[in-house]
Write an enzyme that holds these catalytic residues in place. Structure first.
Site, PDB file in Angstrom:
ATOM      1  N   ARG A 176      56.770 -16.624   5.777  1.00  0.00           N
ATOM      2  CA  ARG A 176      57.065 -18.143   5.701  1.00  0.00           C
ATOM      3  C   ARG A 176      58.243 -18.064   5.017  1.00  0.00           C
ATOM      4  O   ARG A 176      58.693 -17.701   3.885  1.00  0.00           O
ATOM      5  CB  ARG A 176      56.096 -18.905   4.665  1.00  0.00           C
ATOM      6  CG  ARG A 176      56.512 -20.304   4.532  1.00  0.00           C
ATOM      7  CD  ARG A 176      56.205 -21.221   5.690  1.00  0.00           C
ATOM      8  NE  ARG A 176      56.178 -22.515   5.292  1.00  0.00           N
ATOM      9  CZ  ARG A 176      57.006 -23.670   5.883  1.00  0.00           C
ATOM     10  NH1 ARG A 176      57.801 -23.224   6.864  1.00  0.00           N
ATOM     11  NH2 ARG A 176      56.751 -24.860   5.366  1.00  0.00           N
ATOM     12  N   GLY A 177      59.399 -18.213   5.822  1.00  0.00           N
ATOM     13  CA  GLY A 177      60.692 -18.234   5.712  1.00  0.00           C
ATOM     14  C   GLY A 177      61.307 -18.943   4.425  1.00  0.00           C
ATOM     15  O   GLY A 177      61.807 -18.512   3.554  1.00  0.00           O
ATOM     16  N   GLU A 178      61.015 -20.138   4.146  1.00  0.00           N
ATOM     17  CA  GLU A 178      61.315 -20.939   3.126  1.00  0.00           C
ATOM     18  C   GLU A 178      60.816 -20.342   1.638  1.00  0.00           C
ATOM     19  O   GLU A 178      61.358 -20.549   0.762  1.00  0.00           O
ATOM     20  CB  GLU A 178      60.712 -22.434   3.088  1.00  0.00           C
ATOM     21  CG  GLU A 178      61.290 -23.082   4.420  1.00  0.00           C
ATOM     22  CD  GLU A 178      60.905 -24.417   4.595  1.00  0.00           C
ATOM     23  OE1 GLU A 178      60.046 -24.885   3.682  1.00  0.00           O
ATOM     24  OE2 GLU A 178      61.394 -25.251   5.444  1.00  0.00           O
ATOM     25  N   ASP A 179      59.739 -19.388   1.825  1.00  0.00           N
ATOM     26  CA  ASP A 179      59.161 -18.934   0.297  1.00  0.00           C
ATOM     27  C   ASP A 179      59.798 -17.712   0.231  1.00  0.00           C
ATOM     28  O   ASP A 179      60.168 -17.475  -1.027  1.00  0.00           O
ATOM     29  CB  ASP A 179      57.552 -18.646   0.796  1.00  0.00           C
ATOM     30  CG  ASP A 179      56.957 -20.037   0.707  1.00  0.00           C
ATOM     31  OD1 ASP A 179      57.351 -21.049   0.524  1.00  0.00           O
ATOM     32  OD2 ASP A 179      55.667 -20.062   1.243  1.00  0.00           O
ATOM     33  N   THR A 180      60.178 -16.808   1.049  1.00  0.00           N
ATOM     34  CA  THR A 180      60.340 -15.343   0.564  1.00  0.00           C
ATOM     35  C   THR A 180      61.544 -14.927   1.457  1.00  0.00           C
ATOM     36  O   THR A 180      61.892 -13.811   1.299  1.00  0.00           O
ATOM     37  CB  THR A 180      59.212 -14.474   0.953  1.00  0.00           C
ATOM     38  OG1 THR A 180      58.744 -14.349   2.473  1.00  0.00           O
ATOM     39  CG2 THR A 180      57.915 -14.805   0.229  1.00  0.00           C
ATOM     40  N   ARG A 181      62.243 -15.831   2.282  1.00  0.00           N
ATOM     41  CA  ARG A 181      63.457 -15.222   3.113  1.00  0.00           C
ATOM     42  C   ARG A 181      64.517 -14.623   2.342  1.00  0.00           C
ATOM     43  O   ARG A 181      64.860 -13.373   2.412  1.00  0.00           O
ATOM     44  CB  ARG A 181      64.150 -16.213   3.880  1.00  0.00           C
ATOM     45  CG  ARG A 181      65.230 -15.991   4.914  1.00  0.00           C
ATOM     46  CD  ARG A 181      65.837 -16.963   5.410  1.00  0.00           C
ATOM     47  NE  ARG A 181      65.185 -17.880   6.161  1.00  0.00           N
ATOM     48  CZ  ARG A 181      64.967 -19.189   5.948  1.00  0.00           C
ATOM     49  NH1 ARG A 181      65.150 -19.717   4.690  1.00  0.00           N
ATOM     50  NH2 ARG A 181      64.412 -19.974   6.667  1.00  0.00           N
ATOM     51  N   GLY A 205      55.654 -25.950  16.711  1.00  0.00           N
ATOM     52  CA  GLY A 205      55.062 -25.033  15.826  1.00  0.00           C
ATOM     53  C   GLY A 205      53.313 -24.844  16.015  1.00  0.00           C
ATOM     54  O   GLY A 205      52.961 -24.318  15.136  1.00  0.00           O
ATOM     55  N   GLU A 250      50.561 -17.642  14.682  1.00  0.00           N
ATOM     56  CA  GLU A 250      50.841 -15.995  14.716  1.00  0.00           C
ATOM     57  C   GLU A 250      49.955 -15.450  14.064  1.00  0.00           C
ATOM     58  O   GLU A 250      49.472 -14.308  14.453  1.00  0.00           O
ATOM     59  CB  GLU A 250      52.484 -16.041  13.885  1.00  0.00           C
ATOM     60  CG  GLU A 250      53.071 -14.657  13.938  1.00  0.00           C
ATOM     61  CD  GLU A 250      54.346 -14.880  13.243  1.00  0.00           C
ATOM     62  OE1 GLU A 250      55.301 -15.446  13.951  1.00  0.00           O
ATOM     63  OE2 GLU A 250      54.461 -14.291  12.115  1.00  0.00           O
TER      64      GLU A 250
END
Length: 993
Positions: A68-73, A101, A135
């Protein structure tokens, strides 16, 4: 506006980092898919250099990264990417945004399919993203269907929240369901399943390790998995053995390494290592066999039986060699022509290696032998010896964590204690599994208490670690463990559960708990229960220490101890179970009161090595002119080979679960008027009891599942069995004096009654609606009720060598029918006969007239029947055997034999065979009538005419025939084949006018 500017700045920073990172990866040795779930709001386009392209999916990728990009990018994932880059991994970044999505793009799905391993970073808001869930669902589907490896990382989330859709994940799924998305149930299932997988749990906080250390471990683990040739899924059994596996594989590739030894202490992983190697390379050999626990099986089966098992597997047929060595020249030659792979696991005597005949195996064969004794391997002529090493600290910690936490790393606040247990285990996989399983879900206080126990030993041995796990069991679990270690190791799990459930409340749960604690093991199909040899020895040592006097111990298994107790009648109420290999003792006459003092005796297991069909050792326990022996009513398991007494009179089997008296002298079990309570009885096996005349009433045995009375030559009647709804197996073969067709439950599937005196298949057969196979060969059957045609499940029926004179009515469901050696003289099966019969064997019967038109028949055997004329057979027939018949003349035509592929007329009286053939291009069908001449249609490709002494000429045979046998045709003068052009297919595109 400021917030938007800040977000844009972060995005720019991330994109700059990734751009520089990608530029440095041009010499990559591995590929990794990197998919960043994007926020739904528009974002700045990525540089063209890193944009996805259709050509990218043509690569073979090793890793797919989902998060999840917003969490760990900008934190954990960025660091993970850098670590991947440092190891030379190529990164693919997907730029396409999923439509709302909800569905996975085809390109992204192909990207997952093209990868061997997926890393899923499960963070707090992962489930909020529909694209992430789509995904993950695709990844888990490929795991289940294609063996795709999945490695979850629980980043600042509790793995149990993932498994149970709780914590921060509960609200997102409620939101998805409120939108009535049809994919939600699939997402929830996949999400819960990934929570059950072993992975890394990164808790965060001041007590946890730095993320860089986690990333280092993760990358090293991924590389190990990807370097493994089979890309196997994460498995605790395989941790730490990759390097050793490669060493063994290199040895196997060397020509001078035919016999390879794996040496190491118990519990170190010799069997696991050899199993991994066996599964990886066995397909390269003509045949292969893995003999597990050779030392233990030799005690139970003996060398001859075990060697026959090995030879039968390698030669693909039943082999019986009853000499100390393989004396048969034929078997030696057959073995020498085979390139095989054989594993002999846990060998403790060098002579065993030679006895298995390994010297006769063909060139290129490989034999792997595992042993705790290096001298055994040396004396056995092993070419190379590999010492199986202890696990190193990192692998030990990982293996321990898979059992203690169901993760690949220890929890942050348990890491210090985990390291102490790893130190105590000293690299032993067995000790690590047992310790980890014992501590699973225990509090820190309980962990500290366990450490204190181990501190009592300066350098705790593995046995002391194992004993510590045993001491923590409750009383029921302790008794179950000891019963299995001493009495039931290797027994069917279902049987053990049933027997011990009559001894202890909660036995099934107790067995399951012992498996969870790694103190027991069950085979992959859950069929049998095993335990490691070290655990077995620990159990026996615990019982030995109960008393110096064997008569005061709870369980006896040593032949010396049992003989002493029975000889001097020293058994008291402390003895609960006795197991004895009777081949290990001298003759002993038993007194009637031998067991009277053992009022708590639950198990009697007196056996001789070998099987029912193999010659057993001479009788050792003898009756002293007695008809019966006094047996305790507490018995649950009575297995006594060659039972020396005439009956079980006086014994109340109210608690009995299993009764086995194979090859005994028993004449009757108990009297019907005793009104015995048999509700616990599951199995009766009295096979080979030649003096047994009848089986008593089994009215109360409502749970009976198995009744074997094979080769009970004096048995004349059976009680009614129709009420036994649980009955699964009934063995009555070889009951030479059994005259009455048994009454069995209507669901019963297989009934074997061969070599009996049954004369009639009664009308009541119609009630056996579940019957699939009926075998009455070599019996006295002469009447088969017409009601048998009402059965809808019967597919196989064998009545060979029965004195019946009429062809029976057959059900529509019947596929195979054997009436060979019967007195039937006529077979007439019209086109209207309601049957799906495919194979009919009338060999050696008295059939003279044959008229078969049913179109389902494919195989017909009329060999050695007194027929004088070529039979009327259906067009669909493929195989016809007329060997040994008196047919002298016949006319064959394409019209009647257009599907016939195999014709056998060996040893027949054939003199003239008239065949009608159609040469290609001819409109007429020429008739060939030439004495002693054969012209065969093009459909026949297998012709056996051997030893037809009257045959003079084989003419115009099909040119494409695969096989022709004319041996022993002493009058044969000439063989010729038809012109190939006469047999061209008119539809062949290559034919030109």
């Amino acid at each position: 506006m400021a917030a938007s500017s800040s977000s844009s700045s972060q995005t720019d920073t991330c994109l700059n980092f990734i751009t520089h990172l990608l530029k440095a990866l041009k010499d990559a040795m591995m590929n990794a898919f990197f998919h960043d779930e994007k926020p739904e709001q528009p974002s700045q386009a990525l540089p063209q250099a890193v944009a996805s392209s259709s050509s990218s999916t043509r690569l073979k990728h090793q890793v797919f990264l989902s998060f999840r990009g917003e969490d760990t990018r900008l934190n954990f994932t960025a660091h993970l990417l850098k670590a991947l880059k440092d190891k030379g991994m190529n990164v693919f970044l997907d730029e396409e945004t999923l439509e709302k999505g909800e569905q996975l793009s085809q390109e992204l799905s192909r990207a997952i399919a093209a990868s061997n391993l997926s890393i899923i970073v499960l963070s707090v808001d992962y489930a909020s993203s529909k694209s992430c869930l789509a995904e993950l669902s695709d990844i888990m589907h490929r795991k289940d269907t294609q063996g795709h490896i999945v490695l979850p990382i629980f980043y600042h989330v509790d793995p149990s929240h993932v498994r149970n859709l709780g914590g921060s994940f509960k609200t997102p799924f409620i939101h998805h369901e409120s939108n009535r998305l049809h994919q939600v149930q699939r997402w929830k299932t996949a999400f819960a399943e990934v929570g059950k997988l072993k992975g890394w749990h990164i808790e965060g906080g001041k007590f946890d390790r730095p993320e860089t250390e986690y990333i280092k471990d993760i990358v090293e683990y991924v590389i190990k998995k990807l370097m493994s040739s089979n890309f196997r899924s994460a498995s605790a059994e395989l941790i730490g053995i990759d390097d050793q596996k490669k060493t063994i594989l290199r040895l196997i590739e060397k020509e001078d390494s035919r016999l390879i030894g794996l040496w190491g202490q118990g519990g170190i992983g010799k069997t696991t290592l050899s199993d991994v190697i066996y599964n990886e390379i066995s397909y390269k050999f003509e045949d292969s066999c893995f003999l597990l626990n050779v030392r233990e099986k030799l005690k139970k089966q003996g060398m001859e039986s075990l060697r026959n098992e090995l030879l039968s597997k390698l030669l693909n047929q039943a082999i019986h060699v009853d000499t100390p060595s393989i004396g048969s020249t034929l078997i030696q030659e057959r073995l020498s022509n085979k390139r095989v792979l054989v594993v002999l696991d846990d060998v403790n005597d060098s002579d065993q290696i030679d006895c298995f005949g390994v010297k006769h195996f063909g060139d290129g064969s490989k034999i792997i032998v595992t042993s705790r004794d290096r001298q055994v391997l040396k004396n056995g002529g092993v070419d190379k010896i590999h010492e199986v090493k202890m696990l190193n600290k990192n692998d030990s910690l990982q293996l321990f964590s898979t059992f203690a936490f169901k993760l690949l790393n220890p929890a942050a606040d348990f890491r210090d204690l985990s390291n102490k247990f790893v130190e105590y285990a000293r690299g032993s996989p067995l000790a690590l599994r047992v310790l980890g399983s014992k501590l699973y879900k225990k509090s820190r206080k309980e962990w500290e208490s366990e450490v204190d126990k181990l501190k009592e030993f300066d350098q705790p041995k593995i046995s002391q670690i194992l004993r510590s796990s045993f001491d923590d069991l409750d009383e029921v679990e302790k008794n179950i463990f000891l019963d299995i270690a001493i009495l039931f190791k290797g027994t069917r799990k279902e049987d053990v559960e049933e027997i011990l459930s009559c001894c202890y409340k909660g036995a099934v749960c107790g067995i399951s708990n012992l498996i969870d604690k790694c103190l027991l093991d069950s085979t992959s199909d859950n069929e049998r229960i095993f335990m490691h040899d070290m655990l077995e020895e620990m159990g026996k040592d615990i019982v030995r220490k109960e008393s110096i006097d064997p008569g005061k111990r709870s369980r006896l298994w040593s032949a010396k101890d049992v003989y002493q107790v029975l000889s001097y009648n020293k058994g008291i109420n402390l003895i609960q179970g006795i197991k004895l290999d009777m081949s290990q003792i001298d003759n002993l006459r038993l007194d009637r009161s031998i067991f009277e003092g053992m009022i708590n005796l639950r198990v009697i297991f007196f056996y001789t090595p070998g099987t029912f069909w193999v010659e057993r050792s001479a009788e050792k326990l003898l009756e002293d002119q007695l008809d019966s022996v006094s047996l305790p009513d507490e018995l649950r398991y009575l297995c006594w080979d060659k039972y020396p007494f005439k009956s079980l009179s006086g014994f109340n089997p109210k608690n009995l679960v299993v009764l086995k008296l194979v090859c005994g002298h028993i004449e009757h079990l108990w009297n019907d008027d005793d009104h015995q309570s048999l509700v616990n009885l599951r199995e009766i096996d009295v096979s080979g009891c030649k003096k047994l005349r009848r089986i008593p009433s089994l009215l109360g045995a409502i749970n009976l599942e198995i009744l074997h009375c094979r080769c009970c030559e004096s048995l004349v009647e059976l009680p009614c069995l129709g009420h036994l709804a649980s009955l699964k197996k009934l063995g009555l073969a070889g009951c030479n004096n059994l005259k009455t067709f048994p009454e069995v439950p209507k669901h019963f599937p297989i009934l074997e009654l061969h070599r009996s005196k049954i004369e009639e298949v009664p009308a009541s057969i119609e009630h056996m609606v579940g019957l699939r196979k009926l075998c009455l060969k070599n019996s006295n059957v002469n009447i088969v009720s017409r009601n048998i045609s009402k059965l809808e499940s019967l597919s196989d029926m064998e009545l060979s060598n029965c004195p019946m004179v009429e062809f029976p009515e057959i059900p529509r469901s019947l596929i195979n029918l054997n009436l060979s050696q019967t007195q039937i003289e006529e077979v007439c099966l019209s086109l209207d006969t309601p049957s799906n019969l495919q194979s009919l064997n009338m060999s050696g019967s008295r059939v003279k007239i044959v008229s078969i038109k049913m179109e389902s028949l494919r195989d017909l055997n009329l060999s050695h029947c007194p027929i004088m004329e070529f039979p009327e057979i259906p067009r669909c027939l493929r195989e016809l055997d007329l060997s040994g018949t008196q047919i002298k003349e016949a006319t064959l035509s394409l019209d009647s034999l257009n599907n016939l592929q195999t014709l056998t007329m060996s040893f027949s009286s054939i003199q003239k065979l008239q065949c009608n053939i159609i040469p290609f291009g001819s409109r007429e069908i020429p008739t060939v009538d030439v004495s002693s001449q054969i012209l065969i249609s093009e459909t026949i490709d297998w012709l056996e005419m051997d030893h037809c002494e009257s045959l003079k000429l084989l003419s115009e045979l099909p040119p494409y025939m695969e096989f022709l046998d004319a041996r022993g045709c002493t009058s044969l003068e000439k063989v010729s084949f038809a012109d190939k052009n006469s047999f061209l297919d008119p539809l062949d595109d290559d034919v030109v006018d």
